[in-house]
Motif scaffolding. Structure first.
Motif, PDB file in Angstrom:
ATOM      1  N   LYS A  32      34.883  38.128  26.996  1.00 45.25           N
ATOM      2  CA  LYS A  32      35.396  39.247  27.796  1.00 45.25           C
ATOM      3  C   LYS A  32      34.516  39.469  29.026  1.00 45.25           C
ATOM      4  O   LYS A  32      35.018  39.650  30.137  1.00 45.25           O
ATOM      5  N   ILE A  33      33.208  39.437  28.838  1.00 46.65           N
ATOM      6  CA  ILE A  33      32.258  39.592  29.948  1.00 46.65           C
ATOM      7  C   ILE A  33      32.428  38.450  30.944  1.00 46.65           C
ATOM      8  O   ILE A  33      32.515  38.667  32.157  1.00 46.65           O
ATOM      9  N   LEU A  34      32.482  37.224  30.446  1.00 45.79           N
ATOM     10  CA  LEU A  34      32.631  36.065  31.325  1.00 45.79           C
ATOM     11  C   LEU A  34      33.941  36.147  32.104  1.00 45.79           C
ATOM     12  O   LEU A  34      33.966  35.890  33.316  1.00 45.79           O
ATOM     13  N   GLY A  35      35.011  36.524  31.433  1.00 45.43           N
ATOM     14  CA  GLY A  35      36.300  36.655  32.108  1.00 45.43           C
ATOM     15  C   GLY A  35      36.252  37.688  33.220  1.00 45.43           C
ATOM     16  O   GLY A  35      36.794  37.478  34.314  1.00 45.43           O
ATOM     17  N   ALA A  36      35.583  38.815  32.964  1.00 46.43           N
ATOM     18  CA  ALA A  36      35.466  39.864  33.982  1.00 46.43           C
ATOM     19  C   ALA A  36      34.674  39.366  35.187  1.00 46.43           C
ATOM     20  O   ALA A  36      35.044  39.635  36.336  1.00 46.43           O
ATOM     21  N   VAL A  37      33.604  38.625  34.932  1.00 41.26           N
ATOM     22  CA  VAL A  37      32.779  38.088  36.016  1.00 41.26           C
ATOM     23  C   VAL A  37      33.589  37.095  36.839  1.00 41.26           C
ATOM     24  O   VAL A  37      33.562  37.119  38.074  1.00 41.26           O
ATOM     25  N   ILE A  38      34.323  36.226  36.179  1.00 44.72           N
ATOM     26  CA  ILE A  38      35.141  35.242  36.898  1.00 44.72           C
ATOM     27  C   ILE A  38      36.197  35.946  37.741  1.00 44.72           C
ATOM     28  O   ILE A  38      36.407  35.597  38.906  1.00 44.72           O
ATOM     29  N   ARG A  39      36.845  36.967  37.172  1.00 39.16           N
ATOM     30  CA  ARG A  39      37.844  37.720  37.941  1.00 39.16           C
ATOM     31  C   ARG A  39      37.229  38.393  39.165  1.00 39.16           C
ATOM     32  O   ARG A  39      37.818  38.398  40.241  1.00 39.16           O
ATOM     33  N   GLU A  40      36.016  38.950  38.999  1.00 43.72           N
ATOM     34  CA  GLU A  40      35.318  39.580  40.125  1.00 43.72           C
ATOM     35  C   GLU A  40      35.050  38.579  41.242  1.00 43.72           C
ATOM     36  O   GLU A  40      35.250  38.881  42.414  1.00 43.72           O
ATOM     37  N   ILE A  41      34.587  37.408  40.875  1.00 46.75           N
ATOM     38  CA  ILE A  41      34.277  36.378  41.865  1.00 46.75           C
ATOM     39  C   ILE A  41      35.541  35.940  42.591  1.00 46.75           C
ATOM     40  O   ILE A  41      35.568  35.844  43.822  1.00 46.75           O
ATOM     41  N   LEU A  42      36.596  35.697  41.830  1.00 47.21           N
ATOM     42  CA  LEU A  42      37.852  35.265  42.443  1.00 47.21           C
ATOM     43  C   LEU A  42      38.473  36.370  43.300  1.00 47.21           C
ATOM     44  O   LEU A  42      39.016  36.100  44.370  1.00 47.21           O
ATOM     45  N   ALA A  43      38.377  37.612  42.849  1.00 46.03           N
ATOM     46  CA  ALA A  43      38.922  38.741  43.613  1.00 46.03           C
ATOM     47  C   ALA A  43      38.180  38.930  44.933  1.00 46.03           C
ATOM     48  O   ALA A  43      38.768  39.369  45.925  1.00 46.03           O
ATOM     49  N   ALA A  44      36.896  38.587  44.939  1.00 45.78           N
ATOM     50  CA  ALA A  44      36.096  38.691  46.163  1.00 45.78           C
ATOM     51  C   ALA A  44      36.304  37.474  47.064  1.00 45.78           C
ATOM     52  O   ALA A  44      35.688  37.367  48.118  1.00 45.78           O
ATOM     53  N   ASP A  45      37.181  36.567  46.638  1.00 48.78           N
ATOM     54  CA  ASP A  45      37.503  35.343  47.372  1.00 48.78           C
ATOM     55  C   ASP A  45      36.257  34.482  47.614  1.00 48.78           C
ATOM     56  O   ASP A  45      36.101  33.876  48.652  1.00 48.78           O
ATOM     57  N   LYS A  51      26.266  29.090  39.874  1.00 40.68           N
ATOM     58  CA  LYS A  51      25.305  30.001  40.493  1.00 40.68           C
ATOM     59  C   LYS A  51      25.916  31.390  40.685  1.00 40.68           C
ATOM     60  O   LYS A  51      25.271  32.398  40.390  1.00 40.68           O
ATOM     61  N   ALA A  52      27.163  31.448  41.147  1.00 45.48           N
ATOM     62  CA  ALA A  52      27.829  32.738  41.357  1.00 45.48           C
ATOM     63  C   ALA A  52      27.990  33.488  40.038  1.00 45.48           C
ATOM     64  O   ALA A  52      27.767  34.702  39.970  1.00 45.48           O
ATOM     65  N   ILE A  53      28.346  32.771  38.986  1.00 43.29           N
ATOM     66  CA  ILE A  53      28.505  33.388  37.666  1.00 43.29           C
ATOM     67  C   ILE A  53      27.160  33.922  37.181  1.00 43.29           C
ATOM     68  O   ILE A  53      27.051  35.060  36.728  1.00 43.29           O
TER      69      ILE A  53
END
Length: 88
Positions: A32-45, A51-53
């Motif tokens: 759940k945490i990893l999914g949220a982080v990935i969504r944040e990165i993708l949402a920020a384009d 490294k970003a994760i």
């Protein structure tokens, strides 16, 4: 909202994806945490890199006051570091 399998498909390699998929419910909170982080990165384009994760997870650890949540984030970070190769 992206579903879990689509989020994992965005990862730079399959080692991390395979680890979480094979863990099943055992790592549900970490997934759940990893999914949220990935969504944040993708949402920020931004580019989805290891490294970003890692940087987002470190930031999340530093910004939480919840000890239990901090432990889950820390475990997620350890998994990411252990199961990813360096970005090239």
């Amino acid at each position: 909202m992206l579903e879990k399998s689509k989020i994992y498909a965005e990862l730079p390699d399959t080692a991390l994806t395979d680890y979480f998929r094979n863990a099943g419910d055992m790592l549900a909170e970490e997934a759940k945490i990893l999914g949220a982080v990935i969504r944040e990165i993708l949402a920020a384009d931004e580019s989805l890199t290891h490294k970003a994760i890692i940087l987002r997870l470190i930031s999340a650890i530093e910004s939480t006051n919840d000890v239990v949540k901090g432990d889950v984030i820390r475990k997620t970070l350890e998994i990411v570091v252990d199961h990813t190769m360096d970005d090239i």
